[in-house]
Design an enzyme around this catalytic site. Structure first.
Site, PDB file in Angstrom:
ATOM      1  N   ASP A   1       0.824  -1.201   0.000  1.00  0.00           N
ATOM      2  CA  ASP A   1       0.000   0.000   0.000  1.00  0.00           C
ATOM      3  C   ASP A   1       0.865   1.260   0.000  1.00  0.00           C
ATOM      4  OD1 ASP A   1      -2.416   1.331  -0.069  1.00  0.00           O
ATOM      5  OD2 ASP A   1      -3.305   0.021   1.442  1.00  0.00           O
TER       6      ASP A   1
ATOM      7  N   ASP B   1     -10.530   2.129  -4.027  1.00  0.00           N
ATOM      8  CA  ASP B   1     -11.109   1.779  -2.726  1.00  0.00           C
ATOM      9  C   ASP B   1     -12.631   1.768  -2.797  1.00  0.00           C
ATOM     10  OD1 ASP B   1      -9.024   1.155  -1.137  1.00  0.00           O
ATOM     11  OD2 ASP B   1      -8.859   3.094  -0.137  1.00  0.00           O
TER      12      ASP B   1
END
Ligand code: GLA
Length: 747
Positions: A485, A555
């Site tokens: 990430d 997301d």
């Protein structure tokens, strides 16, 4: 004959790919490097016909231009600065006296098989059998500087790559303040500019703009390729669609700051430039030093955006991604983020794995929250940097978890964010200087109010980052997948590692450092699948694809909105690079309630995964996802490795969206259609398929049939390729959120 030919008499270089040609000429007296042509493949006759011996042959029409505006009209291959061409220059250099004018002129060239690597930079690759490279050395005698232009033409894809290397030969240092990797001058004609824009959870929306006089651009100065704008631009002719019309596509192979700009000037010519964003860029070159600018991928299609896309997908598989997964099927995985967020322990994870396994899932990915000792990662404001197992959540460590998952026949993946640190962490307490920071200024924080980027310019930090992966994979070789990430931008523009006079190098050195780490990881662990997550879809760029296998598209997992984001993402990235997960309803980001079949059908068009908590799934959800996974596996090769055809755009307001994949033999295809909006008496268009063989007959099987329902009326029927592609088929999309997935098999 190779891909690149030099016509000595005409002083012209011709670069050929399977369907395109690119021509560069040396203007005799001035030795300017002129751009002659880029477009559909042309013959030697055409090359000679384009020449008009005895004059500068490359200016389309000079009748109404006087000599004083010659340079301002001339199509240049690598335009200089301050010497009479008032359009955007490709390079800008200042010497110690502050002079900034410069125009590098032709000195020499060489042509050779294969493609050189770009030290310290991500790049495409190609063997001596796959491509040929032209190196043209330009020189500015006044500045005593050479600029080497690299062009590689591939034999198997319609791609030309370009990059640039600048070397200072003068005793005194010079300062590069701009060095674009590509400049291309074209006649304006009727092109529109296609770019992608967005924001967190709304990534890669498509935008077309008319090209007005002056400059129009997209870019990023966030230290990353970004959620907001994408390092890509295309010029699309007025009549162009998915399968017709002319398209020039440009994609930067870099995940840092970029600028992609199109300029239309007084003579109706266009100049496209693409490269490192000049804002905050200042690079000192001492005598003998060289700066290499990253690569740009150029492609031209005279068969619309569809061919551009398929070319770029081929490039990804053949010349960009290096992992063995480039042509391997990828596993169906479950990621526990939306299922548990930070609230999990060994038992919860194993329960997810057990249930997931029953529905056919092949891998469990443990997301954020598994680490931290002094500061436990129970929310997003602490512990990044402290990569030790949280023994409260996982008392028996990773080993136990991984082995139990393994015994249950499910592979294991893990989340990390190696580039980041929280101010509330043991790492920051021990190494406060490892965070990027501006001397004398307060720290700027991102996520959680405490998150910062590590100073990846610093080799000690690079070792630390490599160590995170090395420790995990060294101790637990069963780890098959990493979700890497990157949730914060480069906010604090200062490095305690770089000397004061090199602070302007941070944006570049950060990415060089990152590439070093990724190179080391890939050299030692070539087989592990790695996702570039990037806080949702913030790191989707060719600049990370040599090291990463896939992206988390966004997301935002709302299936309806995902259709738009996946549509935009598919312009460049193949489906196996697009992580698409079935998620809960109501959706966690938008609150939208969407039937499970639609959610599955949207996720199935890429690399399928799941974010659902199995223990909270209804019986219907459970049965439908199990069906989706089973059917997906039966056609996964076509979806993940096939050729994409976009059929009906969600942007066209036709009430539906549709796309399909075919295999190379045109014997198998998988078709997807989604109802985007629902009205009474709505007219649903028939959909014409693409990429099939008109002479073959195809039998239709409906995949992921609605639980408890009947297959649609198309199921079991056989149609000719001619009918499917010309008349099209009626869509079984009567109700709200209707969707269908069809397999077509040649009989
Ligand atoms: C980012 C990612 C999510 C999840 C969280 C964890 O937002 O995009 O998928 O991994 O971080 O904190």
């Amino acid at each position: 004959m190779g891909a690149i030919h030099y016509y000595e008499k005409e002083r012209v270089f011709k670069l050929d790919t399977p369907h395109t040609s690119y021509l560069i000429g040396i203007v005799d007296e001035e030795k300017f490097l002129g751009h002659i042509y880029y477009g559909a493949k042309i013959t030697d006759y055409d090359v000679r016909a384009l020449m008009r011996t005895g004059e500068a042959p490359f200016v389309p029409s000079q009748n109404n231009r006087d000599r004083s505006s010659f340079l301002d009209a001339f199509p240049m291959e690598y335009p200089g600065h301050g010497v009479g061409d008032y359009r955007e220059s490709a390079i800008s250099v200042s010497d110690k006296n502050g002079n900034t004018a410069g125009q590098p002129l032709y000195r020499e060239h060489k042509i050779y098989a294969g493609k050189p690597g770009l030290p310290g930079l991500p790049a495409t690759f190609g063997s001596e059998e796959e491509c040929e490279t032209l190196e043209i050395v330009l020189a500015d005698e006044v500045l005593d500087l050479t600029v080497t232009l690299y062009y590689t033409a591939f034999y198997d894809v319609d791609v030309i790559t370009r990059s640039v290397r600048v070397t200072n030969h003068a005793k005194e240092p010079v300062y590069l303040t701009k060095v674009f990797s590509t400049a291309l001058d074209l006649d304006a004609e009727d092109y529109r500019m296609l770019t992608l824009h967005g924001s967190w959870a709304r990534e890669r929306q498509i935008e077309y703009r008319q090209i007005g006089y002056g400059k129009q651009s997209v870019g990023s100065c966030r230290g990353e390729s970004s959620h907001q704008e994408h390092p890509f631009v295309a010029l699309v002719s007025a009549n162009a669609g998915q399968e017709q019309g002319r398209v020039y596509g440009f994609h930067f192979v870099y995940s840092g700051n970029f600028l992609a700009q199109v300029e239309k000037n007084q003579f109706d010519s266009l100049r496209v430039v693409l490269g490192i964003h000049p804002q905050d860029f200042k690079w000192e070159l001492k005598q003998g030093e060289t700066f290499t600018a990253p690569e740009v991928v150029l492609t031209y299609s005279d068969a619309g955006l569809g061919r551009m896309t398929r070319t770029l997908h081929d490039l990804y598989r053949k010349h960009l991604i290096r992992s063995p997964y480039k042509d391997r099927e990828r596993p169906v995985l479950i990621n526990n983020w939306e299922a548990t967020y930070f609230d999990f322990d060994t038992e919860k994870l194993l329960a997810i794995a057990r249930e997931a396994k029953k529905s056919g899932i092949e891998m469990l990915v443990m997301d954020d929250g598994w680490f931290g000792d002094k500061y436990r990662r129970v929310q997003d404001n602490s512990s990044l940097g402290d990569w030790v197992v949280d023994r409260k959540k996982l008392p028996n460590g990773l080993e136990n978890l991984i082995q139990t998952a393994d015994r249950n026949g499910i592979k294991f993946g893990i989340w990390i964010e190696p580039e980041a640190v929280n101010s509330k962490s043991e790492l920051f307490e021990k190494h406060p200087d490892w965070a990027l920071q501006v001397k004398g200024r307060p720290l700027q924080y991102g996520r959680g109010g405490t998150q910062m980027l590590l100073d990846v310019c610093n080799p000690e930090v690079q070792d630390f980052m490599f160590g995170i992966v090395d420790n995990l994979l060294g101790k637990h070789p069963q780890i098959a997948y990493i979700k890497w990430d990157a949730n914060v931008e480069l906010k604090n523009y200062g490095s305690t590692y770089l000397p004061q006079d090199k602070q302007s190098h941070i944006y570049i050195e950060y990415h060089r450092g990152l590439n070093k780490v990724l190179e080391r990881i890939r050299a030692k662990y070539p087989d592990v699948l790695i996702q570039a997550c990037g806080g949702g879809g913030g790191r989707a760029s060719y600049g990370v694809l040599p090291y990463f296998d896939e992206f988390w598209v966004s997301d935002n997992t709302d299936a309806l909105q995902r259709i738009y984001m996946q549509w935009g993402t598919s312009y460049f990235y193949p489906s196996n690079a697009m992580a698409q997960h079935i998620s809960a309803s109501p959706n966690h980001q938008t609150g939208r309630i969407i039937p499970i079949k639609f959610r599955c059908d949207v996720a199935m068009s890429g690399r399928l995964g799941m974010e659902l908590q199995p223990s909270k799934m209804t019986k219907e959800e459970y049965q439908q996802t199990a069906q989706a996974i089973k059917d997906y596996k039966s056609v996964r090769d076509v979806i993940q490795l096939g050729n994409l055809y976009r059929l009906v755009s969600p942007y066209d307001d036709k009430g539906i969206a549709s796309l399909m994949y075919t295999d190379d033999t045109e014997n198998k295809a998988v078709f997807f259609a989604y109802k985007m909006e629902h009205f009474n008496n709505q007219v649903i268009p028939r959909v014409c398929l693409r990429g099939l063989d008109p002479s073959k007959n195809y039998r239709v099987r409906e995949l992921n049939v609605k639980t408890g329902g009947q297959p649609c009326f198309l199921n079991g029927k056989t149609f000719s390729g001619t009918l499917l592609m010309n008349t099209g088929i009626e869509m079984p999309l009567g109700s709200d959120y209707a969707s269908c997935v069809l397999e077509l098999t040649a009989e």
